[in-house]
Design an enzyme around this catalytic site. Structure first.
Site, mmCIF file in Angstrom:
data_model
loop_
_atom_site.group_PDB
_atom_site.id
_atom_site.type_symbol
_atom_site.label_atom_id
_atom_site.label_comp_id
_atom_site.label_asym_id
_atom_site.label_seq_id
_atom_site.Cartn_x
_atom_site.Cartn_y
_atom_site.Cartn_z
ATOM 1 N N GLY A 46 0.840 -1.190 0.000
ATOM 2 C CA GLY A 46 0.000 0.000 0.000
ATOM 3 C C GLY A 46 0.873 1.237 0.000
ATOM 4 O O GLY A 46 2.010 1.202 0.483
ATOM 5 N N GLN A 51 2.948 9.968 1.331
ATOM 6 C CA GLN A 51 4.259 9.300 1.379
ATOM 7 C C GLN A 51 5.154 9.668 0.199
ATOM 8 O O GLN A 51 6.348 9.401 0.222
ATOM 9 C CB GLN A 51 4.076 7.772 1.404
ATOM 10 C CG GLN A 51 3.460 7.266 2.691
ATOM 11 C CD GLN A 51 3.360 5.760 2.673
ATOM 12 O OE1 GLN A 51 2.407 5.208 2.141
ATOM 13 N NE2 GLN A 51 4.350 5.085 3.241
ATOM 14 N N CYS A 93 5.936 -0.071 7.368
ATOM 15 C CA CYS A 93 5.541 1.083 6.567
ATOM 16 C C CYS A 93 6.732 1.496 5.709
ATOM 17 O O CYS A 93 7.855 1.553 6.202
ATOM 18 C CB CYS A 93 5.134 2.226 7.492
ATOM 19 S SG CYS A 93 4.666 3.720 6.597
ATOM 20 N N LEU A 94 6.491 1.774 4.431
ATOM 21 C CA LEU A 94 7.590 2.164 3.530
ATOM 22 C C LEU A 94 8.258 3.456 3.986
ATOM 23 O O LEU A 94 9.400 3.716 3.643
ATOM 24 C CB LEU A 94 7.059 2.323 2.096
ATOM 25 C CG LEU A 94 6.575 1.031 1.414
ATOM 26 C CD1 LEU A 94 5.991 1.340 0.044
ATOM 27 C CD2 LEU A 94 7.699 0.014 1.299
ATOM 28 N N HIS A 135 -4.383 1.028 7.520
ATOM 29 C CA HIS A 135 -3.059 1.662 7.571
ATOM 30 C C HIS A 135 -3.007 2.854 6.607
ATOM 31 O O HIS A 135 -2.525 3.928 6.965
ATOM 32 C CB HIS A 135 -1.996 0.609 7.212
ATOM 33 C CG HIS A 135 -0.594 1.110 7.195
ATOM 34 N ND1 HIS A 135 0.353 0.725 8.119
ATOM 35 C CD2 HIS A 135 0.052 1.961 6.337
ATOM 36 C CE1 HIS A 135 1.509 1.334 7.843
ATOM 37 N NE2 HIS A 135 1.356 2.072 6.757
ATOM 38 N N GLU A 136 -3.547 2.658 5.389
ATOM 39 C CA GLU A 136 -3.475 3.723 4.374
ATOM 40 C C GLU A 136 -4.417 4.878 4.701
ATOM 41 O O GLU A 136 -4.068 6.039 4.491
ATOM 42 C CB GLU A 136 -3.758 3.164 2.982
ATOM 43 C CG GLU A 136 -2.767 2.100 2.484
ATOM 44 C CD GLU A 136 -1.309 2.481 2.669
ATOM 45 O OE1 GLU A 136 -0.960 3.663 2.475
ATOM 46 O OE2 GLU A 136 -0.503 1.599 3.031
ATOM 47 N N HIS A 139 -2.778 7.043 7.079
ATOM 48 C CA HIS A 139 -1.811 7.937 6.430
ATOM 49 C C HIS A 139 -2.481 9.232 5.969
ATOM 50 O O HIS A 139 -1.921 10.313 6.103
ATOM 51 C CB HIS A 139 -1.199 7.269 5.191
ATOM 52 C CG HIS A 139 0.078 6.522 5.467
ATOM 53 N ND1 HIS A 139 1.193 7.118 5.995
ATOM 54 C CD2 HIS A 139 0.410 5.224 5.258
ATOM 55 C CE1 HIS A 139 2.166 6.219 6.110
ATOM 56 N NE2 HIS A 139 1.714 5.055 5.673
HETATM 57 NI NI NI Z 1 2.668 3.223 5.625
#
Ligand code: NI
Length: 170
Positions: A46, A51, A93-94, A135-136, A139
């Site tokens: 995701g 991000q 998380c990226l 999670h997204e 964000h």
């Molecule tokens: Ni993330």
């Protein structure tokens, strides 16, 4: 185009994103394509627009990592309309590379959103997909998974990141 992924410490990650009001344009489609490309390259499931430095309510999700085109989800201005049950599992998380922790979330989540054409879509996610959706959407509200950890764990990770940053490794 592959975007540069912003890391923890960049204020855009903790800023609530703005709703998207214009649909159907080439620019929006190009951004969605680039977000998928960026996510696949980073091997994530995701990616949310903040991000990549864009404070808009847009996220892409694919828990198959590109294996199944039918599982590509584009969620614009998403709202979680129903949740059910609980699950606890490892999450990363990226934007916070190298750190994975157990996070408790709803086991099922129904999300209503717009697609690139502005049409309403509804996705029901269970297990990993439900986790990714939550999670997204977090964000887009400027919330990172660190906020879902105990204060002790959160502070420990933040300290480690500060050390990495000081050493120029973040
Ligand atoms: Ni993330």
């Amino acid at each position: 185009m592959v975007y540069q992924i912003r890391k923890y410490g960049d204020p855009v990650l903790e800023t609530p994103a703005d709703a998207i009001t214009e649909f159907g344009g080439e620019e929006l489609q190009a951004m969605v394509d680039s977000m998928f490309e960026t996510m696949y390259e980073a091997r994530g499931v995701g990616l949310a627009a903040p991000q990549v430095g864009v404070s808009q309510r847009l996220t892409v999700i694919d828990i198959t990592c590109g294996e199944d085109p039918a599982q590509k989800h584009v969620l614009i201005n998403p709202e979680i309309v129903r949740v059910e049950g609980l699950q606890t599992g490892e999450e990363g998380c990226l934007s916070i590379p190298g750190f994975r922790e157990q996070v408790t979330r709803a086991r099922l989540a129904v999300v209503r959103a717009r697609n690139v054409r502005g049409e309403t879509v509804e996705v029901t996610g269970e297990d990993l997909l439900a986790r990714a959706i939550q999670h997204e959407v977090d964000h887009l509200n400027g919330v990172l998974f660190l906020s879902r950890l105990s204060p002790l764990k959160r502070d420990l990770i933040k300290r480690k990141i500060r050390k990495l940053a000081k050493a120029g490794e973040w």
